[in-house]
Scaffold this motif. Structure first.
Motif, PDB file in Angstrom:
ATOM      1  N   VAL A 102       0.860  -1.181   0.000  1.00 11.67           N
ATOM      2  CA  VAL A 102       0.000   0.000   0.000  1.00 11.67           C
ATOM      3  C   VAL A 102       0.895   1.230   0.000  1.00 11.67           C
ATOM      4  CG1 VAL A 102      -1.766   1.302   1.226  1.00 11.67           C
ATOM      5  CG2 VAL A 102      -1.820  -1.207   1.259  1.00 11.67           C
TER       6      VAL A 102
ATOM      7  N   VAL B 133      -2.103  -1.720  -3.790  1.00 13.48           N
ATOM      8  CA  VAL B 133      -3.155  -0.708  -3.790  1.00 13.48           C
ATOM      9  C   VAL B 133      -2.474   0.653  -3.744  1.00 13.48           C
ATOM     10  CG1 VAL B 133      -5.025   0.329  -2.444  1.00 13.48           C
ATOM     11  CG2 VAL B 133      -4.868  -2.164  -2.629  1.00 13.48           C
TER      12      VAL B 133
ATOM     13  N   SER C 298      -6.230   7.052  -5.193  1.00 14.24           N
ATOM     14  CA  SER C 298      -7.034   7.725  -6.213  1.00 14.24           C
ATOM     15  C   SER C 298      -6.754   9.230  -6.161  1.00 14.24           C
ATOM     16  CB  SER C 298      -8.522   7.461  -5.998  1.00 14.24           C
ATOM     17  OG  SER C 298      -8.944   7.925  -4.717  1.00 14.24           O
TER      18      SER C 298
ATOM     19  N   ARG D 126      -6.535   2.072  -7.864  1.00 11.44           N
ATOM     20  CA  ARG D 126      -6.424   3.391  -7.244  1.00 11.44           C
ATOM     21  C   ARG D 126      -7.649   3.596  -6.356  1.00 11.44           C
ATOM     22  NH1 ARG D 126      -5.109   7.773 -11.705  1.00 11.44           N
ATOM     23  NH2 ARG D 126      -5.000   9.024  -9.782  1.00 11.44           N
ATOM     24  N   LEU D 127      -7.479   3.283  -5.067  1.00  9.72           N
ATOM     25  CA  LEU D 127      -8.606   3.244  -4.150  1.00  9.72           C
ATOM     26  C   LEU D 127      -8.590   4.315  -3.074  1.00  9.72           C
ATOM     27  CD1 LEU D 127      -8.858  -0.618  -3.490  1.00  9.72           C
ATOM     28  CD2 LEU D 127     -10.106   0.754  -5.180  1.00  9.72           C
ATOM     29  N   ILE D 128      -7.413   4.759  -2.642  1.00  8.23           N
ATOM     30  CA  ILE D 128      -7.325   5.592  -1.437  1.00  8.23           C
ATOM     31  C   ILE D 128      -7.383   7.069  -1.793  1.00  8.23           C
ATOM     32  CG2 ILE D 128      -5.997   6.092   0.649  1.00  8.23           C
ATOM     33  CD1 ILE D 128      -4.444   3.467   0.064  1.00  8.23           C
TER      34      ILE D 128
ATOM     35  N   SER E 202     -13.272   6.132   1.417  1.00  6.25           N
ATOM     36  CA  SER E 202     -12.347   5.335   0.611  1.00  6.25           C
ATOM     37  C   SER E 202     -11.393   4.530   1.486  1.00  6.25           C
ATOM     38  CB  SER E 202     -11.545   6.240  -0.331  1.00  6.25           C
ATOM     39  OG  SER E 202     -10.526   6.954   0.365  1.00  6.25           O
ATOM     40  N   TRP E 203     -11.138   5.007   2.700  1.00  5.07           N
ATOM     41  CA  TRP E 203     -10.282   4.241   3.612  1.00  5.07           C
ATOM     42  C   TRP E 203     -10.983   2.941   4.001  1.00  5.07           C
ATOM     43  CZ3 TRP E 203      -9.475   8.852   7.536  1.00  5.07           C
ATOM     44  CH2 TRP E 203      -9.007   9.969   6.827  1.00  5.07           C
TER      45      TRP E 203
ATOM     46  N   ARG F 156     -13.320   1.453   2.217  1.00  2.00           N
ATOM     47  CA  ARG F 156     -13.391   0.628   1.007  1.00  2.00           C
ATOM     48  C   ARG F 156     -12.060  -0.085   0.765  1.00  2.00           C
ATOM     49  NH1 ARG F 156     -14.463   4.343  -3.693  1.00  2.00           N
ATOM     50  NH2 ARG F 156     -12.232   4.740  -3.469  1.00  2.00           N
ATOM     51  N   THR F 157     -10.962   0.618   0.999  1.00  2.00           N
ATOM     52  CA  THR F 157      -9.643   0.005   0.822  1.00  2.00           C
ATOM     53  C   THR F 157      -9.442  -1.135   1.806  1.00  2.00           C
ATOM     54  OG1 THR F 157      -8.738   2.117   0.059  1.00  2.00           O
ATOM     55  CG2 THR F 157      -7.165   0.457   0.827  1.00  2.00           C
TER      56      THR F 157
ATOM     57  N   HIS G 257     -11.326  -4.091   0.583  1.00  3.44           N
ATOM     58  CA  HIS G 257     -10.628  -4.704  -0.552  1.00  3.44           C
ATOM     59  C   HIS G 257      -9.472  -5.577  -0.064  1.00  3.44           C
ATOM     60  CE1 HIS G 257      -8.802  -4.955  -4.577  1.00  3.44           C
ATOM     61  NE2 HIS G 257      -7.651  -4.680  -3.991  1.00  3.44           N
TER      62      HIS G 257
ATOM     63  N   VAL H 290      -6.911   2.331   7.665  1.00  2.39           N
ATOM     64  CA  VAL H 290      -6.897   1.087   6.875  1.00  2.39           C
ATOM     65  C   VAL H 290      -6.261  -0.036   7.687  1.00  2.39           C
ATOM     66  CG1 VAL H 290      -5.971  -0.050   4.814  1.00  2.39           C
ATOM     67  CG2 VAL H 290      -6.903   2.269   4.645  1.00  2.39           C
TER      68      VAL H 290
END
Length: 379
Positions: free
Chosen positions: A10, A41, A44, A71-73, A80-81, A83-84, A87, A112
């Motif tokens: 990450v 990961v 974003s 690109r998630l964070i 988004s944290w 969601r990451t 994931h 995260v």
């Protein structure tokens, strides 16, 4: 080597640019080469545009073998944290390895880390435990992230001391910063100088990387008149983007009468052009006022270029004095000038380049991987 593991990285990766992205990319390649399954990961949104001091955060050309990294964070988006973290839980890796280099990212990455499953080891490569330019809240933010981890890997003694003060109960391992290997083959000196329009026989110094106060360019500029007095044809190439106001630096050049001796290539140098600058240089100069470690020295070593550096942070650890370069006190233009002059007048290039090759052979990505493997396996 330990048995193969599933390791998720990450941190910044292509299309993001810069030294931490280069490090994450090289680490992923090295872990994969050792048989590990590697996931990744990235961001974003890494920095809000109004906070980023450069012209762009993005690299135009992907490095060879670029990792596939969703690109998630969004550093400013708590949703988004979460969601990451989901994931990463779905990936179910044996370990997640974060990159930590600024407290600014601690809320996102610490959150995260705290939401991962208990069976996943939460590790971090700590490039800086605290930033070079301190702000209120830095220590609290770094503590939030570091104490969410099960193990930490540091690259210098100075960072180790910071980490042990901020997260005294978290296991720490240390390994030297490896030499970067993603910038291609060396460009012959004559070819590189022709491409950059530099005199073929002049002594050439290189200051490389983005420009901020703590990197000490003003000290090097103050040293240049003394260097020119002994080496009249010397050229200093400053290759990197200004993250500070550039006007004072240009005024300093004018005031010191250095217009013919100093060249500013004031832009980010993309990966495919890095070899040209190091190929053209005789000596790389790092006049830092503060530091932990520096990837610039590791790029120099890849291209077998000696380094003059200051004795701050972990820089002297990575540039053994009179073996792979020369180490001088910080904020001392006279000492910096004397070292540069000595390099040329005593014809030290051949001996120091041999030392660079020895240092490069003694360090490497395998050492970093071994340290992380030990943390993954809790040994």
């Amino acid at each position: 080597m330990s048995k193969p593991q599933h390791i998720a990285l990450v941190g910044p990766l292509y299309p993001y640019r810069g030294g931490i992205a280069h490090f994450t990319h090289s680490l992923g390649r090295s872990l994969a080469a050792r048989g590990h399954r590697v996931s990744a990961v990235t961001f974003s949104r890494q920095y809000p545009e109004f906070l980023f001091p450069g012209r762009t955060q993005f690299e135009m050309t992907p490095p060879q073998g670029a990792l596939d990294a969703p690109r998630l964070i969004d550093v400013l988006g708590p949703w988004s944290w979460l969601r990451t973290a989901r994931h990463l839980r779905d990936l179910a890796p044996d370990a997640v390895v974060f990159q930590h280099w600024m407290p600014f990212f601690a809320p996102a990455l610490g959150t995260v880390a705290r939401r991962l499953d208990g069976g996943t080891r939460r590790l971090a490569v700590v490039h800086n435990a605290l930033p070079h330019e301190r702000r209120p809240g830095d220590r609290a933010l770094s503590r939030y992230f570091l104490r969410a981890c099960d193990g930490l890997l540091v690259l210098s003694d100075s960072v180790r001391r910071d980490v042990e003060a901020l997260a005294p109960d978290v296991p720490v391992r240390q390994a030297s910063h490896p030499t970067y290997d993603l910038f291609g083959k060396a460009v012959p000196r004559a070819e590189a100088r022709a491409a950059l329009g530099l005199p073929p026989d002049a002594p050439v110094l290189l200051f490389f990387g983005f420009i901020r106060e703590y990197k000490g360019l003003r000290v090097l500029l103050d040293a240049m008149p003394q260097i020119r007095a002994r080496l009249p044809g010397v050229r200093l190439v400053v290759a990197g983007e200004f993250y500070d106001d550039e006007a004072p630096y240009r005024e300093q050049v004018r005031r010191l009468g250095l217009e013919e001796a100093v060249r500013f290539d004031a832009e980010y140098v993309p990966t495919d052009r890095v070899a040209r600058y190091f190929g053209a240089a005789d000596l790389v100069v790092q006049p830092y006022l503060s530091a932990t470690q520096s990837g610039v020295a590791q790029i120099a070593f890849h291209f077998e270029r000696p380094v003059v550096t200051t004795d701050v942070g972990g820089l002297a650890e990575s540039v053994p004095h009179e073996r792979a370069g020369l180490v001088v006190p910080p904020e001392d233009p006279a000492a910096l000038a004397a070292a540069a002059v000595r390099f040329f007048e005593e014809e030290m290039a051949e001996a120091l380049e041999e030392g660079v090759r020895e240092v490069r052979a003694a360090t490497g990505w395998g050492r970093i991987c071994e340290a992380l493997e030990g943390l993954v396996c809790k040994t």
